[in-house]
Design an enzyme around this catalytic site. Sequence first.
Site, PDB file in Angstrom:
ATOM      1  N   CYS A  78       0.838  -1.204   0.000  1.00 29.95           N
ATOM      2  CA  CYS A  78       0.000   0.000   0.000  1.00 29.95           C
ATOM      3  C   CYS A  78       0.873   1.255   0.000  1.00 29.95           C
ATOM      4  O   CYS A  78       1.589   1.508  -0.945  1.00 29.95           O
ATOM      5  CB  CYS A  78      -0.983  -0.059   1.168  1.00 29.95           C
ATOM      6  SG  CYS A  78      -2.380   1.064   0.968  1.00 29.95           S
ATOM      7  N   GLU A  89      -0.924  -8.654   4.815  1.00 30.39           N
ATOM      8  CA  GLU A  89      -0.782  -8.750   6.286  1.00 30.39           C
ATOM      9  C   GLU A  89      -2.137  -8.651   6.983  1.00 30.39           C
ATOM     10  O   GLU A  89      -2.223  -8.885   8.193  1.00 30.39           O
ATOM     11  CB  GLU A  89       0.205  -7.689   6.800  1.00 30.39           C
ATOM     12  CG  GLU A  89      -0.352  -6.292   7.020  1.00 30.39           C
ATOM     13  CD  GLU A  89      -0.518  -5.487   5.732  1.00 30.39           C
ATOM     14  OE1 GLU A  89      -0.341  -6.055   4.643  1.00 30.39           O
ATOM     15  OE2 GLU A  89      -0.855  -4.282   5.826  1.00 30.39           O
ATOM     16  N   HIS A 122      -3.382  -5.684   0.894  1.00 32.03           N
ATOM     17  CA  HIS A 122      -2.733  -5.890   2.194  1.00 32.03           C
ATOM     18  C   HIS A 122      -2.668  -7.372   2.584  1.00 32.03           C
ATOM     19  O   HIS A 122      -3.565  -7.848   3.294  1.00 32.03           O
ATOM     20  CB  HIS A 122      -3.530  -5.163   3.279  1.00 32.03           C
ATOM     21  CG  HIS A 122      -3.383  -3.684   3.255  1.00 32.03           C
ATOM     22  ND1 HIS A 122      -2.384  -3.021   3.935  1.00 32.03           N
ATOM     23  CD2 HIS A 122      -4.106  -2.726   2.639  1.00 32.03           C
ATOM     24  CE1 HIS A 122      -2.502  -1.716   3.740  1.00 32.03           C
ATOM     25  NE2 HIS A 122      -3.541  -1.503   2.955  1.00 32.03           N
TER      26      HIS A 122
END
Lengths: 76, 221
Positions: free
Chosen positions: B87, B197, B195
């Site tokens: 990002c 994560e 994302h």
Amino acid sequence: MKARVFVTLKPGVLDPQGKAIHHALTGLGFEGVDDVRAGRMIELELADGTSDDDIDAMCRKLLANTVIENYRIEAV
Amino acid sequence: MKAAVVQFPGSNCDRDMFVAVRDACGADTQFVWHGDTDLPGGLDLIAIPGGFSYGDYLRSGAMAARSPVMQAVVKAAARGVPVLGVCNGFQILTEAGLLPGALMRNSGIDFICRDALLTVENADTPFTRGYAAGDRITIPVAHHDGNYFADDDTLDRLEGEGRVAFRYTDNVNGSVRGIAGIVNEGGNVLGMMPHPERAIVPLHGGTDGRALFACLARTLA
């Protein structure tokens, strides 16, 4: 001394913000607007004697992203 | 395995990234501050997390890319150390010149926060070996400036060299050729807007991001 740097999107690069402004202008009843491109103006207060090369380097290294943007320097 | 997560003023995915790297890679992980001029020695992975570094002033990622720590990241990347930018991290890597192109305002103007379906285009990078080419994975996106742009020559080169890692199945933000993530020429730098994560444990609502971190552990161990 002062300089102004005008940063604009390169021709052909899609400008969603310009499109939104265009849409809003049309919504306000301004019919004669064919296109809108949004940019940014940066005003620099500079030490006397700052060279054009230095200002150009500032533009290339930070003020503009030359992948997508053009810049124009104007002495004030 | 040793990893660092870089923190800038305005980073907000740094702790999620830290946990993902620590738990899914199993790495000895530490934070590094943006003002640091040196990175810890012997790093196997550097992660540049998402957020709004420096308030997105000037352009997203522009100020962070010129911060002291990024000079050290650029040097580490040149030595072949894997660098993952997610990002805002992707925006920073393009602004720092580690990846080609730029991330522009989403074509629909809106900030987009939702799950995105991605296609794994290249499963032969250190980051994507946990997937198979053509896999469809669901990874959340949350960005305002995720609209990838590069000129046609750059795009043709990226495609020709297999450097498009992920593509949006449904192009959420107007990115050219639906590009969601790319790697550098050496394959050791990955930038992606979605994302991974945020898709590690079932509590996240999905675990499709876990393989990215798990395969790094296998590749780099």
